[in-house]
Enzyme design. Structure first.
Site, PDB file in Angstrom:
ATOM      1  N   ASP A   1      -4.167  -1.765  -4.587  1.00 42.71           N
ATOM      2  CA  ASP A   1      -3.896  -1.499  -3.260  1.00 42.71           C
ATOM      3  C   ASP A   1      -4.385  -2.343  -2.210  1.00 42.71           C
ATOM      4  O   ASP A   1      -5.786  -2.016  -1.937  1.00 42.71           O
ATOM      5  CB  ASP A   1      -4.029  -0.102  -2.980  1.00 42.71           C
ATOM      6  CG  ASP A   1      -3.856   0.417  -1.593  1.00 42.71           C
ATOM      7  OD1 ASP A   1      -3.297  -0.197  -0.700  1.00 42.71           O
ATOM      8  OD2 ASP A   1      -3.652   1.931  -1.633  1.00 42.71           O
ATOM      9  N   ILE A   2      -3.712  -2.984  -1.313  1.00 42.80           N
ATOM     10  CA  ILE A   2      -4.256  -3.944  -0.631  1.00 42.80           C
ATOM     11  C   ILE A   2      -5.180  -3.169   0.558  1.00 42.80           C
ATOM     12  O   ILE A   2      -5.981  -3.826   1.121  1.00 42.80           O
ATOM     13  CB  ILE A   2      -3.206  -5.012   0.317  1.00 42.80           C
ATOM     14  CG1 ILE A   2      -3.667  -6.214   0.562  1.00 42.80           C
ATOM     15  CG2 ILE A   2      -2.301  -4.292   0.958  1.00 42.80           C
ATOM     16  CD1 ILE A   2      -2.891  -7.284   0.886  1.00 42.80           C
TER      17      ILE A   2
ATOM     18  N   GLY B   1       6.835   0.496   2.107  1.00 42.92           N
ATOM     19  CA  GLY B   1       6.012  -0.437   1.041  1.00 42.92           C
ATOM     20  C   GLY B   1       4.731  -0.699   1.759  1.00 42.92           C
ATOM     21  O   GLY B   1       4.145   0.034   2.230  1.00 42.92           O
ATOM     22  N   VAL B   2       4.107  -2.184   1.680  1.00 45.40           N
ATOM     23  CA  VAL B   2       2.961  -2.364   2.050  1.00 45.40           C
ATOM     24  C   VAL B   2       2.676  -1.976   3.668  1.00 45.40           C
ATOM     25  O   VAL B   2       1.734  -1.547   4.224  1.00 45.40           O
ATOM     26  CB  VAL B   2       2.535  -3.614   1.549  1.00 45.40           C
ATOM     27  CG1 VAL B   2       3.226  -4.759   2.178  1.00 45.40           C
ATOM     28  CG2 VAL B   2       1.110  -3.770   1.821  1.00 45.40           C
ATOM     29  N   ASP B   3       3.797  -2.151   4.335  1.00 45.67           N
ATOM     30  CA  ASP B   3       3.708  -2.222   5.819  1.00 45.67           C
ATOM     31  C   ASP B   3       3.412  -0.477   6.054  1.00 45.67           C
ATOM     32  O   ASP B   3       2.420  -0.297   6.920  1.00 45.67           O
ATOM     33  CB  ASP B   3       5.190  -2.352   6.448  1.00 45.67           C
ATOM     34  CG  ASP B   3       5.210  -2.622   7.762  1.00 45.67           C
ATOM     35  OD1 ASP B   3       4.247  -2.520   8.495  1.00 45.67           O
ATOM     36  OD2 ASP B   3       6.293  -2.799   8.384  1.00 45.67           O
TER      37      ASP B   3
ATOM     38  N   GLY C   1       9.548  -6.739  -2.482  1.00 42.78           N
ATOM     39  CA  GLY C   1       9.500  -5.224  -2.799  1.00 42.78           C
ATOM     40  C   GLY C   1      11.034  -4.755  -2.235  1.00 42.78           C
ATOM     41  O   GLY C   1      12.120  -5.307  -2.726  1.00 42.78           O
ATOM     42  N   ILE C   2      11.101  -4.017  -1.268  1.00 39.16           N
ATOM     43  CA  ILE C   2      12.170  -3.637  -0.462  1.00 39.16           C
ATOM     44  C   ILE C   2      12.997  -4.734  -0.288  1.00 39.16           C
ATOM     45  O   ILE C   2      14.180  -4.721  -0.212  1.00 39.16           O
ATOM     46  CB  ILE C   2      11.799  -2.952   0.958  1.00 39.16           C
ATOM     47  CG1 ILE C   2      11.225  -1.631   0.573  1.00 39.16           C
ATOM     48  CG2 ILE C   2      12.787  -2.826   1.643  1.00 39.16           C
ATOM     49  CD1 ILE C   2      10.296  -1.059   1.713  1.00 39.16           C
ATOM     50  N   TYR C   3      12.543  -5.988  -0.057  1.00 35.97           N
ATOM     51  CA  TYR C   3      13.380  -7.368   0.424  1.00 35.97           C
ATOM     52  C   TYR C   3      13.926  -7.903  -1.042  1.00 35.97           C
ATOM     53  O   TYR C   3      14.935  -9.008  -0.693  1.00 35.97           O
ATOM     54  CB  TYR C   3      12.743  -8.271   1.279  1.00 35.97           C
ATOM     55  CG  TYR C   3      12.645  -7.741   2.807  1.00 35.97           C
ATOM     56  CD1 TYR C   3      13.192  -6.519   3.232  1.00 35.97           C
ATOM     57  CD2 TYR C   3      12.217  -8.490   3.648  1.00 35.97           C
ATOM     58  CE1 TYR C   3      13.284  -6.351   4.579  1.00 35.97           C
ATOM     59  CE2 TYR C   3      12.190  -8.343   5.055  1.00 35.97           C
ATOM     60  CZ  TYR C   3      12.683  -7.310   5.373  1.00 35.97           C
ATOM     61  OH  TYR C   3      12.679  -6.548   6.814  1.00 35.97           O
TER      62      TYR C   3
HETATM   63  N1  AR6 Z   1      -0.836  -2.750  -1.834  1.00 38.26           N
HETATM   64  C1  AR6 Z   1      -0.584  -3.957  -2.191  1.00 38.26           C
HETATM   65  N2  AR6 Z   1       0.859  -4.240  -2.454  1.00 38.26           N
HETATM   66  C2  AR6 Z   1       1.834  -3.316  -2.267  1.00 38.26           C
HETATM   67  C3  AR6 Z   1       1.431  -1.933  -1.650  1.00 38.26           C
HETATM   68  C4  AR6 Z   1      -0.018  -1.755  -1.416  1.00 38.26           C
HETATM   69  N3  AR6 Z   1      -0.476  -1.030  -0.870  1.00 38.26           N
HETATM   70  N4  AR6 Z   1       2.617  -1.277  -1.446  1.00 38.26           N
HETATM   71  C5  AR6 Z   1       3.418  -2.182  -1.985  1.00 38.26           C
HETATM   72  N5  AR6 Z   1       3.141  -3.239  -2.612  1.00 38.26           N
HETATM   73  P1  AR6 Z   1       7.314  -4.572   0.358  1.00 38.26           P
HETATM   74  P2  AR6 Z   1       8.893  -6.732   1.391  1.00 38.26           P
HETATM   75  C6  AR6 Z   1       3.706  -4.326  -3.027  1.00 38.26           C
HETATM   76  O1  AR6 Z   1       8.403  -3.732   0.268  1.00 38.26           O
HETATM   77  O2  AR6 Z   1       9.610  -7.039   0.055  1.00 38.26           O
HETATM   78  C7  AR6 Z   1       9.166  -2.397   4.710  1.00 38.26           C
HETATM   79  O3  AR6 Z   1       9.824  -1.434   4.864  1.00 38.26           O
HETATM   80  C8  AR6 Z   1       5.230  -4.010  -3.744  1.00 38.26           C
HETATM   81  O4  AR6 Z   1       5.019  -3.448  -4.955  1.00 38.26           O
HETATM   82  O5  AR6 Z   1       6.182  -3.770   0.921  1.00 38.26           O
HETATM   83  O6  AR6 Z   1       8.391  -7.824   2.228  1.00 38.26           O
HETATM   84  C9  AR6 Z   1       8.796  -3.601   5.912  1.00 38.26           C
HETATM   85  O7  AR6 Z   1       8.635  -2.715   6.891  1.00 38.26           O
HETATM   86  C10 AR6 Z   1       5.746  -5.297  -3.422  1.00 38.26           C
HETATM   87  O8  AR6 Z   1       5.445  -6.163  -4.692  1.00 38.26           O
HETATM   88  O9  AR6 Z   1       7.671  -5.628   1.236  1.00 38.26           O
HETATM   89  C11 AR6 Z   1       9.982  -4.379   5.763  1.00 38.26           C
HETATM   90  O10 AR6 Z   1      11.123  -3.706   6.375  1.00 38.26           O
HETATM   91  C12 AR6 Z   1       4.821  -6.139  -2.456  1.00 38.26           C
HETATM   92  O11 AR6 Z   1       4.061  -5.382  -1.870  1.00 38.26           O
HETATM   93  C13 AR6 Z   1      10.254  -4.376   4.201  1.00 38.26           C
HETATM   94  O12 AR6 Z   1       9.601  -3.281   3.746  1.00 38.26           O
HETATM   95  C14 AR6 Z   1       5.923  -6.210  -1.149  1.00 38.26           C
HETATM   96  O13 AR6 Z   1       6.897  -5.200  -1.192  1.00 38.26           O
HETATM   97  C15 AR6 Z   1       9.556  -5.680   3.824  1.00 38.26           C
HETATM   98  O14 AR6 Z   1       9.872  -5.720   2.222  1.00 38.26           O
END
Ligand code: AR6
Length: 169
Positions: free
Chosen positions: A10-11, A32-34, A124-126
């Site tokens: 977890d970052i 997600g991470v945000d 992730g979500i994108y």
């Molecule tokens: N630590 C590390 N990696 C993580 C964590 C964490 N705590 N949580 C998720 N990931 P994403 P995107 C991973 O969806 O695809 C948001 O709503 C996850 O498994 O966080 O760039 C924003 O506001 C994946 O591998 O980001 C935008 O609307 C990676 O982080 C949208 O999502 C990125 O997943 C951005 O989507």
């Protein structure tokens, strides 16, 4: 020379000068991470983001760009917010994903950050396929001239970790 390290986890638990957030253009949070960064970092991060929206980024942060805020309660000095592209089957947006890493490192250099933790932006979500996201992330960091000494990719699960590990050897 920039050293690339991989960590699974977890970052928001990492200690680094700067932690990169995979944000959206609104800069006002999301899933997600945000979501995790805003939850653990506390309200100071959102307060800074609102200030950015009220000043330089009235229309939001464009895709492929990066901007820094405080890291609030995280074990870091800054959060660097970058907006990855949504994956598209019709259009190659790789240059925008590469730009996220380049721009984040440029902002890190401006700040004087020496250790920077990145998630797998857009994967992730994108919807970006993890193997390709890992390729672009590692290639771009390797090709970017920066004073950052350590880039740490913090991968949430084993699939992501393996995709990045396959690009490092
Ligand atoms: N630590 C590390 N990696 C993580 C964590 C964490 N705590 N949580 C998720 N990931 P994403 P995107 C991973 O969806 O695809 C948001 O709503 C996850 O498994 O966080 O760039 C924003 O506001 C994946 O591998 O980001 C935008 O609307 C990676 O982080 C949208 O999502 C990125 O997943 C951005 O989507």
């Amino acid at each position: 020379m920039t050293t690339i390290r991989l960590v699974q986890g977890d970052i928001t638990r990492e200690s680094a000068d700067a932690i990169v957030n995979a944000a959206n253009s609104s800069l006002l949070g999301g899933g997600g991470v945000d979501g995790a960064i805003h939850r653990r970092g506390g309200p100071a991060i959102l307060a800074d983001c609102r200030k950015l929206r009220a000043s330089h980024y009235g229309k939001g942060l464009p895709t492929g760009k990066a901007v820094a805020t405080t890291a609030g309660d995280l074990d870091a000095r800054w959060v660097i917010h970058t907006v990855g592209p949504r994956y598209s089957h019709e259009e190659d947006r790789s240059h925008l994903l590469a730009s996220c890493y380049r721009e984040s490192l440029r902002v890190a250099d401006e700040l004087g950050a020496r250790t920077v933790a990145f998630p797998a932006v857009s994967a992730g979500i994108y919807g970006w396929p993890m193997d390709d996201a890992a390729r672009i992330a590692v290639e771009t960091v390797r090709e970017t001239r920066t004073a950052v000494e350590e880039v740490r990719f913090v991968l949430f699960d084993e699939t992501a970790y393996r995709a990045f590990a396959g690009r490092i050897v």
